[in-house]
Write an enzyme that holds these catalytic residues in place. Sequence first.
Site, short mmCIF file in Angstrom:
data_model
loop_
_atom_site.label_atom_id
_atom_site.label_comp_id
_atom_site.label_asym_id
_atom_site.label_seq_id
_atom_site.Cartn_x
_atom_site.Cartn_y
_atom_site.Cartn_z
N THR A 194 36.55 0.86 -15.91
CA THR A 194 37.29 0.07 -15.14
C THR A 194 36.80 -0.97 -14.41
OG1 THR A 194 35.15 0.96 -13.25
CG2 THR A 194 36.59 2.41 -13.45
N HIS B 219 28.07 -3.05 -14.55
CA HIS B 219 27.28 -4.02 -13.11
C HIS B 219 26.12 -2.90 -13.34
CE1 HIS B 219 28.65 -0.41 -10.77
NE2 HIS B 219 29.88 -0.88 -11.14
N HIS C 95 25.16 0.49 -13.55
CA HIS C 95 25.64 1.54 -14.47
C HIS C 95 23.60 1.42 -15.12
CE1 HIS C 95 29.96 0.13 -14.24
NE2 HIS C 95 29.61 1.39 -14.51
N LYS D 30 35.21 9.77 -4.09
CA LYS D 30 36.60 9.02 -4.07
C LYS D 30 37.20 9.24 -2.43
CE LYS D 30 34.57 6.27 -6.73
NZ LYS D 30 33.88 5.35 -7.21
N ARG E 174 42.51 6.89 -6.84
CA ARG E 174 42.32 5.40 -7.75
C ARG E 174 43.91 5.65 -8.60
NH1 ARG E 174 38.17 4.40 -10.02
NH2 ARG E 174 35.89 5.92 -9.92
N GLN F 76 35.74 15.94 -18.93
CA GLN F 76 34.39 15.56 -18.72
C GLN F 76 33.44 16.88 -19.18
OE1 GLN F 76 32.72 13.16 -16.27
NE2 GLN F 76 30.42 13.91 -16.46
N ASP G 25 26.66 11.31 -8.53
CA ASP G 25 28.06 11.86 -8.47
C ASP G 25 29.02 12.80 -9.01
OD1 ASP G 25 27.88 9.71 -9.58
OD2 ASP G 25 29.42 9.25 -8.80
N LYS H 45 24.10 1.56 0.16
CA LYS H 45 24.17 1.65 -1.18
C LYS H 45 23.50 0.71 -2.08
CE LYS H 45 27.08 3.00 -4.98
NZ LYS H 45 28.16 3.19 -5.02
N LYS I 202 25.83 -3.54 -3.57
CA LYS I 202 26.62 -3.95 -2.80
C LYS I 202 25.71 -4.92 -1.97
CE LYS I 202 29.64 -0.43 -4.17
NZ LYS I 202 30.90 -0.77 -4.40
N THR I 203 27.22 -6.34 -2.34
CA THR I 203 26.65 -7.76 -1.73
C THR I 203 28.10 -8.17 -1.57
OG1 THR I 203 27.18 -9.27 -3.78
CG2 THR I 203 24.71 -8.04 -3.69
#
Length: 423
Positions: free
Chosen positions: A41, A46, A49, A83, A87, A176, A197, A232, A235-236
């Site tokens: 994606t 990041h 992962h 989500k 997407r 998947q 998830d 979470k 997340k910044t």
Amino acid sequence: MTNDFFDELQQRGLIAQTSNQAQLRECLAVPQTVYCGFDPTAGSLHIGHLVPLLMLKRFSDAGHKAIALIGGATGMIGDPSFKAAERRLNTTGQVAQWASQLSEQITALMSPHLNQPLSVANNGDWLQQLPLLDFLRDVGKHFSINAMIRKESVRQRLERPEQGISFTEFSYSLLQAYDFAMLNKTHGCTLQIGGNDQWGNIVSGIDLTRRLNGAKVDGLTLPLITKADGTKFGKTESGTIWLDASKTSPYRFYQFWLNTDDKDVYRLLAYYTFLSCDQIAQIAEQDRTAPGKPSAQGILAGHVTRFVHGSEGLASAQRITHALFSGGITALSLSELQQLALDGLPCVTVQKEMSIVDALVTSQLAPSKSKARALLQANAIRINGEQIADGYLLEHFALFDRYWILQRGNKHFCLLSLQTVTQ
């Protein structure tokens, strides 16, 4: 091989769900092949992962074979799991480029840390060759729509009538699941891991593999990593913390971990490092009893930064940190200043004829010219580590003929970058 490995994963808090714990414990007593999928994606992974990548190393270290699966085909659709909205579809060329970049990144990142090679596969190799009618007949017939719409991730989307879910995203779980069946058939893969998830998709793959291959396989999910306040992790305000040094500099990466909350740091040591649980408990006890600042954040930042950016990246991040907060700014290299320009400090473009007063206002280190003059008179301003009283930028040496680090007090900095004239 014993079940000590499974027990350690549990002790670290790295297991959220398993398909059949007793069966999985038994299987892990002998070498298995495990895989985790990564959809392209973006052109880099990041820190979200990083835990599954580290999990693949944990399996590899325990004697199992690890596979990283790049979703060259599934990335064309995008996983709808939990989500809120559909997407945006990326172009075929963009997904292919990102898939190639992730493959190279994972190989480069993991290879120095593994005793046996990590296999990297791409599900485009089989999904893009699969005829539609064959897929519907051989795969689709094994899936009940009734069961699929009862999955929590799908149900949540169906309850949003303004969003819903397209057939394209609805079919993601089948793709998947087919990945698991194919990796089982071609690589003898018996275990899929992923974030919690992914549980619904993993269960679908277990069932399809049993139906198509007659094989017993398992699934294991990792916990959703949250901070003590329930938000979470990762997340910044400044955005995503990437593993690519050109997107998030080693200095910024190091500082992110260094600023971990005391309430989270010992749990993150269990997730993100290979320190034993006993060692982590000892660090926690020492921090509890010793005076001064806890040591855990520095240990965490050092271990994770070294893993991702190597010893040189860690040393550079530590040099920048020391230079900013303990002096020695003029010793920074050009590449280290470029790290600060990327994301380490606020950065503004200036002209060398600019006055220090104007530079303070432009950099937002002072709200007004009068306040800037007051700060200068109070000896609260430094350029490149040297205290100044007033004047112009050109009166002060520019690092590598381009940069000045403007400082207010001990904690507030701005990097000034000389505006270049293009011909």
